[in-house]
Design a protein around this motif. Structure first.
Motif, PDB file in Angstrom:
ATOM      1  N   LYS A 102       0.862  -1.186   0.000  1.00  0.00           N
ATOM      2  CA  LYS A 102       0.000   0.000   0.000  1.00  0.00           C
ATOM      3  C   LYS A 102       0.891   1.226   0.000  1.00  0.00           C
ATOM      4  O   LYS A 102       1.817   1.321   0.806  1.00  0.00           O
ATOM      5  CB  LYS A 102      -0.884  -0.026   1.249  1.00  0.00           C
ATOM      6  CG  LYS A 102      -1.911   1.092   1.284  1.00  0.00           C
ATOM      7  CD  LYS A 102      -2.802   0.922   2.510  1.00  0.00           C
ATOM      8  CE  LYS A 102      -3.816   2.059   2.595  1.00  0.00           C
ATOM      9  NZ  LYS A 102      -4.680   1.912   3.800  1.00  0.00           N
ATOM     10  N   TYR A 149      -4.638   6.576  -2.080  1.00  0.00           N
ATOM     11  CA  TYR A 149      -3.859   5.368  -1.787  1.00  0.00           C
ATOM     12  C   TYR A 149      -3.866   4.440  -2.988  1.00  0.00           C
ATOM     13  O   TYR A 149      -4.853   4.366  -3.735  1.00  0.00           O
ATOM     14  CB  TYR A 149      -4.477   4.602  -0.608  1.00  0.00           C
ATOM     15  CG  TYR A 149      -4.322   5.292   0.728  1.00  0.00           C
ATOM     16  CD1 TYR A 149      -3.111   5.255   1.426  1.00  0.00           C
ATOM     17  CD2 TYR A 149      -5.406   5.948   1.311  1.00  0.00           C
ATOM     18  CE1 TYR A 149      -2.992   5.867   2.664  1.00  0.00           C
ATOM     19  CE2 TYR A 149      -5.293   6.558   2.547  1.00  0.00           C
ATOM     20  CZ  TYR A 149      -4.085   6.513   3.218  1.00  0.00           C
ATOM     21  OH  TYR A 149      -3.955   7.114   4.433  1.00  0.00           O
ATOM     22  N   GLN A 150      -2.784   3.718  -3.127  1.00  0.00           N
ATOM     23  CA  GLN A 150      -2.774   2.634  -4.126  1.00  0.00           C
ATOM     24  C   GLN A 150      -2.408   1.333  -3.412  1.00  0.00           C
ATOM     25  O   GLN A 150      -1.423   1.264  -2.678  1.00  0.00           O
ATOM     26  CB  GLN A 150      -1.765   2.914  -5.234  1.00  0.00           C
ATOM     27  CG  GLN A 150      -1.707   1.745  -6.250  1.00  0.00           C
ATOM     28  CD  GLN A 150      -0.745   2.038  -7.374  1.00  0.00           C
ATOM     29  OE1 GLN A 150      -1.101   2.569  -8.419  1.00  0.00           O
ATOM     30  NE2 GLN A 150       0.506   1.681  -7.144  1.00  0.00           N
ATOM     31  N   ILE A 151      -3.214   0.315  -3.661  1.00  0.00           N
ATOM     32  CA  ILE A 151      -2.933  -1.007  -3.095  1.00  0.00           C
ATOM     33  C   ILE A 151      -2.610  -1.949  -4.262  1.00  0.00           C
ATOM     34  O   ILE A 151      -3.394  -2.057  -5.217  1.00  0.00           O
ATOM     35  CB  ILE A 151      -4.143  -1.558  -2.304  1.00  0.00           C
ATOM     36  CG1 ILE A 151      -4.466  -0.607  -1.137  1.00  0.00           C
ATOM     37  CG2 ILE A 151      -3.875  -2.969  -1.809  1.00  0.00           C
ATOM     38  CD1 ILE A 151      -5.823  -0.857  -0.514  1.00  0.00           C
ATOM     39  N   ASP A 187      -8.933  -3.453   3.319  1.00  0.00           N
ATOM     40  CA  ASP A 187      -8.042  -2.378   3.738  1.00  0.00           C
ATOM     41  C   ASP A 187      -8.742  -1.444   4.725  1.00  0.00           C
ATOM     42  O   ASP A 187      -9.543  -0.591   4.327  1.00  0.00           O
ATOM     43  CB  ASP A 187      -7.584  -1.581   2.507  1.00  0.00           C
ATOM     44  CG  ASP A 187      -6.643  -0.449   2.895  1.00  0.00           C
ATOM     45  OD1 ASP A 187      -5.762  -0.705   3.754  1.00  0.00           O
ATOM     46  OD2 ASP A 187      -6.799   0.655   2.371  1.00  0.00           O
ATOM     47  N   THR A 234      -7.189   1.540  -6.207  1.00  0.00           N
ATOM     48  CA  THR A 234      -6.954   2.892  -5.680  1.00  0.00           C
ATOM     49  C   THR A 234      -8.178   3.331  -4.897  1.00  0.00           C
ATOM     50  O   THR A 234      -9.302   2.878  -5.152  1.00  0.00           O
ATOM     51  CB  THR A 234      -6.679   3.928  -6.785  1.00  0.00           C
ATOM     52  OG1 THR A 234      -7.811   3.977  -7.655  1.00  0.00           O
ATOM     53  CG2 THR A 234      -5.441   3.593  -7.600  1.00  0.00           C
TER      54      THR A 234
END
Lengths: 359, 161
Positions: free
Chosen positions: A254, A276-278, A295, A353
């Motif tokens: 993340k 956020y990017q996971i 998340d 995202t």
């Protein structure tokens, strides 16, 4: 002549019986001539003096005994018992290779064991296994090997004896066998489908035997004081066993893509929106079934409604037909990725995202 | 006591007593030797030389030879040579040799003999042709007569189990 024949049979039967008696303690293993034993030959000749009607049958003549001693052939043999390379995860722990050591010689013999992880030359795509750190942090040549001891097939920790060189070297009668387990760890980030070899060597402990040229005779060092003769594999058996990286692993990372503060800047402050990017990365082979990325949002942040995407495609926040939902109760985002197949060496990534606002 | 019977019994006893004798005595001198073919270098070339064997390992091939000689001044006939095959070796197929001899084999410890191609083994599951490794005895039947002073030899090869 019939009588002489009977004598020769009698002597043969007698010697056979004596031999059987001698062989008795060897149990049913004795398929080879036992080292130190004597093989004798006696011929009997029957004849008549004169010819035709005047011929008179004579007592048969028994030859001298021609004999020789069976020397001890030193010849260990190892076969790798796993039908296929043993699948391992990367990283992986305590993966077991199974070998069978056989004393293919004809005398009692003690063998020292060593392992070589990824013996040279190492094929370009292979990786280097390491000794199981749990059992041998030193990664030594005689480490992390176990001797089948409890009669139950397969390695059982605590029940199968750890091999200690010079202490419990396999001491095998002719044709007797010993199962040996080699335990290895697999380093992290090894490409899927990589092979890792471990070579097991069993070397005769008869002084001067291991590594000597085939046919080398060692006087008095064989069983029962017989001559020991180095067999065709130089009194050393070496056999490779292989692992194959084939585990599937999912690594979730993340990261913060961007911060946008209420003033249009990049400061983290109340009211700032954080993107956020996971990334869920699959490595290895196989299918990850029912994969769900959950998340929880950091404390003091609030999910920005309808900010979720999967592979660039927007997802709704409701628990509905699409893969994503926002769960208010746990203040978390959940994306059901379903069954993901990893085929490429580099794996398959799922990119999610979302945005959250700092309270 | 029947004199003929007595002489037969004494002959039997004599034979038993001579079991351990080093040199065989009588009108025929019999010597048994065990040898093997050893690779030797002769003028830079490898060649096989037959040498006496004192030790050998499993898998090695040895040659058992019986030499016999009529040391009397009379002709001898009905000469047969019997040789049990040691249990620790396997007869090598087709290896028995002996000039002027009919060679027969046994697979039952010498009870019955037959030529290699017609030697059978009776077992619970039926009869089969005896395999060379199942042979227990070799017998050579010398054809004709062995003249005074004449010597010959017979033998076979075997592989140590």
């Amino acid at each position: 002549m019939n009588k002489s024949l009977r004598i020769s049979i009698l002597s043969h039967a007698l010697s056979a019986w004596l031999l059987a008696l001698l062989l008795l303690p060897q149990a049913s293993w004795a398929v080879s001539a036992v080292a130190g034993s004597t093989i004798s030959n006696v011929a009997t000749v029957g004849y008549s003096m004169g010819a035709g009607a005047a011929a008179v049958v004579q007592p048969s003549i028994i030859s001298n005994t021609a004999s020789f001693v069976v020397a001890e052939l030193i010849q260990p043999a190892i076969t790798w018992q796993d039908a296929l390379p043993v699948p391992v995860n990367t990283p992986g722990l305590n993966s077991v290779l199974t070998f069978l050591l056989t004393n293919a010689g004809n005398g009692q013999e003690v063998f020292a064991l060593t392992r070589a992880n990824a013996p040279a030359p190492i094929p370009a795509t292979n990786y280097v296994p390491v000794n199981s750190v749990l059992y041998d942090p030193a990664n030594s040549p005689a480490g992390a090997m176990f001797l089948e001891s409890n009669g139950v097939p397969g390695f059982q920790p605590g029940l199968d004896a750890a091999y200690v060189a010079g202490v419990n070297d396999p001491n095998l009668a002719p044709n007797a066998t010993q199962i040996i387990y080699i335990l290895s760890d697999t380093p992290a980030l090894v490409a899927n489908g990589s092979k890792g070899d471990v070579a097991l060597t069993a070397s005769s402990k008869t002084v001067g035997a291991a590594g000597a040229a085939a046919g080398t005779a060692l006087a008095g060092l064989g069983q029962g004081g017989s001559v020991a003769v180095v067999g065709k594999n130089r009194a050393q058996a070496v056999t490779l066993g292989s692992y194959l990286t084939s585990g599937l692993s999912v690594v979730v990372t993340k990261t913060i893509l961007s911060v946008l503060d209420p003033n249009g800047g990049v400061l983290v402050m109340p009211g700032s929106i954080i993107s956020y990017q996971i990334v869920a990365a699959l490595t290895g082979a196989g299918v990850a079934t029912g994969l769900v990325i959950n998340d929880p949002l950091p404390a003091n942040t609030t999910y920005v409604p309808a900010s979720m995407t999967l592979a660039g495609v927007a997802l709704t926040d409701a628990a509905d037909a699409d893969q994503g939902q926002f769960i208010a109760a746990s203040n978390s985002v959940s994306v059901a990725l379903g069954n993901l197949t990893s085929t490429a060496l580099t794996g398959v990534n799922a990119v999610i995202t979302l945005r959250a606002k700092i309270n | 006591m029947n004199a003929k019977y007595f002489s037969c019994v004494s002959a039997l006893l004599m034979s038993l007593l001579s079991l351990n004798a080093q040199a065989a005595t009588g009108a025929i001198k019999v010597t048994s030797v065990v040898e093997s073919d050893v690779e030797v270098l002769k003028a830079g070339k490898k060649e096989l030389k037959r040498m006496p064997v004192s030790k050998a390992v499993p898998g090695a091939e040895v040659i058992f030879t019986t030499r016999f000689e009529n040391v009397s001044d009379k002709v001898a006939s009905d000469v047969t040579i019997n040789n049990p095959i040691a249990k620790e070796v396997e007869y090598k197929a087709g290896s028995a040799f002996g000039a002027d001899c009919e060679i027969v084999f046994s697979a039952d410890g010498g009870k019955t003999f037959a030529a290699a191609e017609s030697l059978k083994i009776k077992a619970a599951e039926g009869e089969h042709n005896a395999l060379p490794k199942e042979y227990t005895n070799v017998r050579w039947i010398y054809k004709g007569q062995l003249a005074a002073g004449k010597a010959s030899e017979v033998g076979f090869r075997a592989v140590i189990k």
